[in-house]
Design an enzyme around this catalytic site. Structure first.
Site, PDB file in Angstrom:
ATOM      1  N   GLY A  24       0.827  -1.198   0.000  1.00 35.52           N
ATOM      2  CA  GLY A  24       0.000   0.000   0.000  1.00 35.52           C
ATOM      3  C   GLY A  24       0.856   1.241   0.000  1.00 35.52           C
ATOM      4  O   GLY A  24       2.085   1.184  -0.116  1.00 35.52           O
TER       5      GLY A  24
ATOM      6  N   ASP B 122     -11.575   6.194   4.933  1.00 31.35           N
ATOM      7  CA  ASP B 122     -11.037   5.560   3.722  1.00 31.35           C
ATOM      8  C   ASP B 122     -11.674   4.192   3.496  1.00 31.35           C
ATOM      9  O   ASP B 122     -10.986   3.203   3.252  1.00 31.35           O
ATOM     10  CB  ASP B 122      -9.519   5.424   3.832  1.00 31.35           C
ATOM     11  CG  ASP B 122      -8.861   5.131   2.470  1.00 31.35           C
ATOM     12  OD1 ASP B 122      -9.485   5.424   1.427  1.00 31.35           O
ATOM     13  OD2 ASP B 122      -7.738   4.601   2.452  1.00 31.35           O
TER      14      ASP B 122
END
Length: 995
Positions: A710, A833
């Site tokens: 990520g 998110d």
């Protein structure tokens, strides 16, 4: 005497008034009983007026007769209602029309409904009614219209319906009805519409069906009906529509077929086993709008004259054996030029030969689908095809066409898909191809095209797929082609004669999944900009003359699965970063690589990697059979010189002292910094895990244990003795936001516990063995991957289908997690998110919300931690609430918006960033179409349409979930649902549909 007569009349009047009052009260009580069984999931609807404050004749959806004030009509269509239909409805004896269609009612249709002897119309379609059609309806002798379509009804069509002498319409499509078509229906001579498609009806079409002289619509498609069309059916001269598709019918159509139905507008015979020639009498169906003969065994030369079918819109006879090989057999197209309304013409997969005549350009200016693929057509593609200016879909692939692609193709500016592959076309690709600004799929592959690739391709700014493989194209690849950033599915230029370097503009194809430029004459180095193709999964560059080394920037191509660089002139050492990529196939054969071969990742499996023909390579796993790398020999004379020995020893001692003192200072400094960082974390104790334990748990953070990457770091799988399987998120501290993310996630997850949240084991902040700062988050491993991979699996990923019930359960899990974070935590947690890749599924397919690196804590007295000015727009494009882009602070309503987008993505199978969503059209607009017309099968993910539950019930579930998704994605935050209501609504849907 007169007195007694007056008294008698007065008593009769009192009796009438009393009887009317009693009957009115019966209707009143019956309506309230009905209301008690009905659920209004959104509240405050029509049924709120059904109360004691007004007479029931004034209630919304209720109409009474003027004389007796008795209920004659109940109309509750399309109100989102659910629940069951009360047996008390049978007491409304003046009821003439009952309309409950397009809701989510379930349960059985009560037998008491047979007491409504005045009933004329009963419309219950598009609900979830179950059980059998009540035979008691046969007592409703005034019935004219029965509509039960799109429910879950079972059993047979009642034989008793034959007594309904006034019945005109029986509509029962999309149920689970079995048995055959009752022969007794033929006694209902008033019948005009019999529509029973998409059930489980078997047997044959009754011969006496021809007695229904008033029949105008006969729909039996999608059943299990066999046999031949009975001859009596040709007596139904009033038919407007005859739909027999998707059955097991066989036989030939008699020569007089088209003469028997002078009013026929729709004829659907596709997907059966009909044989023989299409009779010329088809040309006498002068009212025809739709004729479909596809997927049968029709054969022979097509000689039908269609010129009288001036209303024809759709003509399809694909997947048959039509054709004779005669040179003039496409002459039937000339008769179609008189069909000025024609929009769809499909004859794919037949045996048509001959040439495509010039008068093809005289076909209807309305035609938008023209499909002649997979035949034996030859000769040139007529330039007159450019006259079909409204054409959006053209496929002539898999024929024997020769000559050039006509330049007039550029006039067809509405073309979206054009397939000319697998022919024998020659000449150059016309520059006019750049006029096709709407085209998204273009296939010219497997021809003999030559010349260069026109730079005008750069004007095709909606192109998604381009296939030019297996031609004779030469010259350089125009950079304009790589500037078409919409190309996302694949770009195939392989097996041509292209030369020159690979343009650096390749990096602009950020959405491209597969790129194949193999077997050309490309030279120069692989541009480092290729690493900007962040969506790339397959890259084929083999069979060229590329030089230099593999660019270091390719280490960022984390999604790459197939890489073929074989048969080039590449050199240098094979970079070790290739070990960390998720490669399942790596081919580096026949180059000039040297040095030691890496051992991990794809290099650890001989079936995944190929390095033949690189004579300077050594090492690697034994099964690759490379020579052992030589051991470097040291200069013995150097070490045996006494002066040099003293020099070396002295320098070594001095160096060690310097290193020790520096290391002590550095470690103290790092310890202070680490302590400062940990001071920001919650004081409660974590499980204590050292850097060394994490190193051992992951086999030295081996690439074989890498399970994700990520923005802030990498995630490894590991096993800790005291805990078991864990996921370890190692922060990349080069990223300036990594430490902030680490602190945020530790703070949030430390004190919250919920079955639908990831469980954190520890936050590890220490120094590694080289003295570098090390930060990691350790979670309990969730074994089944993330939701992203389940919603959008790659083609080579084998996993069970993600069905509707599983998606509904995941939707409830995620909603429950957010409800907990918003209303049951102190302080409130805002995730910021939410997206599929941050939702993990365990072995029982229970969802766990994770990745709290952007989360915010909300204290009523202090507001939100980290204001907008410090972070910019939060979340991920497509999922972030629109107000965030305008500078608004993070809020629970922002999470609700992200959840709504996520729910719509789960239903449609489309990402909110899909290339179809442009110019204000978004996933919300797209999904809302499911609430209108019959668009569910167009909008929804095909996987969930395969659900085992019956279609009506499935559709009701989908519609209810869509409404929740739309309510969560309202533009204004204050108009959105809250997560508590979302959980409750979803649980009600699950309870109603999946008992």
């Amino acid at each position: 005497m007169r007195f007694w007569l007056v008294l008698q009349q007065l008593a009769l009047l009192i009796l009438i008034i009393t009887t009317d009052a009693l009957n009115n009260e019966t209707d009143h009580v019956s309506l309230l009983a009905m209301k008690s069984k009905i659920l209004d999931p959104f509240g405050g609807g029509v049924l709120s007026s059904w109360n004691e404050s007004s007479h029931f004749c004034n209630w919304e959806g209720v109409v009474c007769g003027k004389r007796h004030k008795r209920v004659t009509l109940i109309d509750l269509r399309s109100l989102g209602l659910s629940g069951t239909l009360s047996p008390h409805v049978g007491n409304l004896t003046f009821l003439r029309r009952l309309f409950l269609s397009n809701n989510t009612f379930h349960g059985e249709i009560p037998n008491e409904i047979g007491g409504l002897y005045r009933l004329r119309a009963l419309l219950l379609q598009r609900n979830s009614f179950q059980g059998r059609i009540p035979a008691s309806l046969s007592r409703c002798s005034n019935l004219m219209n029965i509509s039960f379509g799109f429910n879950n009804l079972v059993g047979t069509i009642p034989e008793e319906f034959s007594s309904l002498s006034m019945l005109k319409r029986i509509v029962v499509q999309y149920n689970n009805l079995t048995g055959g078509i009752p022969k007794s229906l033929c006694n209902i001579t008033s019948l005009e519409v019999f529509s029973a498609p998409y059930n489980l009806l078997g047997g044959t079409i009754p011969n006496n069906l021809g007695q229904l002289k008033n029949l105008v619509f006969l729909g039996l498609a999608g059943n299990q009906i066999s046999g031949m069309i009975p001859s009596s059916l040709y007596n139904l001269s009033n038919l407007n529509a005859l739909s027999l598709s998707f059955n097991d019918l066989h036989g030939i159509l008699p020569p007089y077929f088209g003469n028997m139905f002078p009013h026929l507008e729709i004829l659907q015979l596709d997907f059966n086993n009909f044989t023989g020639q299409l009779p010329n009498s088809i040309g006498n169906l002068t009212k025809a709008i739709m004729l479909t003969f596809s997927a049968n065994e029709f054969s022979g030369k097509l000689t039908v004259d269609f010129s009288k079918l001036v209303n024809l819109v759709n003509l399809t006879f694909e997947d048959n054996k039509l054709g004779s090989g005669d040179f003039d057999e496409m002459h039937f197209l000339e008769s179609l030029t008189n069909c000025s309304s024609l929009e769809i013409l499909s004859a794919i997969s037949n045996q048509f030969g001959g040439v495509l005549p010039d008068f093809v350009g005289n076909l209807s200016s309305n035609i938008h689908v023209f499909v002649l693929a997979a035949n034996q057509l030859q000769g040139r593609i007529p330039p007159s095809i450019g006259n079909l200016v409204n054409l959006s879909y053209l496929t002539l692939e898999d024929n024997r066409f020769t000559g050039p692609i006509p330049s007039t193709i550029g006039k067809v500016q509405k073309l979206q898909r054009i397939y000319l592959g697998r022919n024998q076309l020659s000449g150059t690709i016309p520059d006019s191809i750049g006029n096709l600004s709407l085209v998204n799929e273009l296939y010219f592959n497997n021809n003999n095209l030559e010349g260069t690739i026109p730079s005008s391709f750069g004007n095709c700014q909606r192109l998604i797929s381009l296939n030019l493989e297996q031609n004779n194209l030469s010259g350089t690849i125009p950079k304009e082609l790589f500037q078409v950033s919409t190309i996302s599915i694949f770009l195939d230029l392989s097996h041509n004669h292209l030369s020159g370097p690979l343009p650096s503009e390749i990096g602009e194809l950020k959405s491209l999944v597969a790129l194949d430029i193999s077997n050309n004459n490309l030279s120069g180095e692989i541009p480092g900009s290729v690493s900007s193709c962040t969506s790339l999964e397959s890259l084929f560059l083999q069979g060229n003359m590329l030089q230099g080394s593999i660019p270091k920037s390719m280490e960022f191509m984390r999604g790459l699965q197939i890489l073929d660089l074989s048969s080039n002139n590449l050199s240098g050492q094979i970079p070790t970063f290739l070990e960390k990529l998720s490669l399942i196939n790596l081919n580096l054969s026949f180059n000039d690589f040297n040095g030691e071969l890496p051992l991990h990742g794809a290099f650890a499996n001989s079936s995944s990697v190929s390095v033949y023909g690189n004579d300077k390579l050594c090492g690697g796993i034994p099964s690759l059979q490379l020579p052992r790398c030589p051991v470097k020999k040291l200069n013995r004379n150097f070490f045996f010189s006494s002066k040099r020995i003293y020099t070396i020893v002295g320098a070594s001692i001095l160096g060690i002292l310097i290193i020790i003192s520096s290391l002590v200072f550095y470690l103290r400094k790092r310890k202070r910094e680490s302590t400062n960082t940990l001071d920001l974390l919650p004081k409660e104790s974590f499980v204590q895990v050292s850097y060394g334990e994490l190193l051992n748990a992951t086999d030295g953070f081996s690439s074989s244990n890498l399970i994700g990457a990520g923005g802030f770091g990498f995630v490894y799988r590991g096993v800790l003795d005291q805990i078991g399987d864990v996921a370890i998120k190692v922060l990349n501290l080069v990223n300036p936001g990594a430490t902030r993310s680490f602190i945020a996630e530790c703070k949030v997850l430390k004190n919250i516990r919920h079955r639908n949240l990831v469980k954190i084991v520890t936050c590890c902040s220490s120094i590694d063995f080289q003295g570098n700062e090390f930060k990691a988050l350790v979670y309990k491993l969730v074994m089944n991957g993330n939701l992203e991979k389940w919603l959008h699996p790659s083609q080579d990923t084998s996993r069970p289908e993600f069905n509707l019930l599983q998606r509904l359960r995941v939707a409830i899990d995620v909603a429950s997690a957010l409800d907990y974070l918003h209303y049951q935590c102190e302080p409130t947690v805002i995730h910021c998110d939410l997206k599929p890749s941050n939702i993990l599924l365990d072995q029982q397919m229970v969802a766990h919300v994770g990745d709290f690196g952007l989360a915010r804590l909300f204290h009523p007295e202090m507001g939100i931690s980290h204001h907008r000015s410090s972070m910019g727009v939060m979340g991920t494009v497509g999922y972030a609430a629109p107000e965030y882009g305008l500078g608004s602070e993070m809020s629970m309503k922002g999470d609700v918006y992200s959840y709504g987008v996520l729910l719509l993505e789960m239903l449609t199978g489309k990402r909110p960033t899909d290339l179809m969503f442009v110019d204000g059209f978004n996933i919300r607009n797209f999904t809302s179409q499911a609430l209108t017309g019959n668009a569910i099968e167009f909008v929804m993910d095909p996987v969930i349409l395969k659900s085992d539950i019956v279609i009506g019930q499935r559709d009701n579930c989908l519609i209810a979930m869509v409404k929740i998704g739309l309510a969560c994605t309202e533009e204004l935050p204050q108009n959105r649902m809250n997560m508590t209501d979302v959980v409750r609504e979803l649980q009600q849907i699950k309870k109603a549909i999946f008992k």
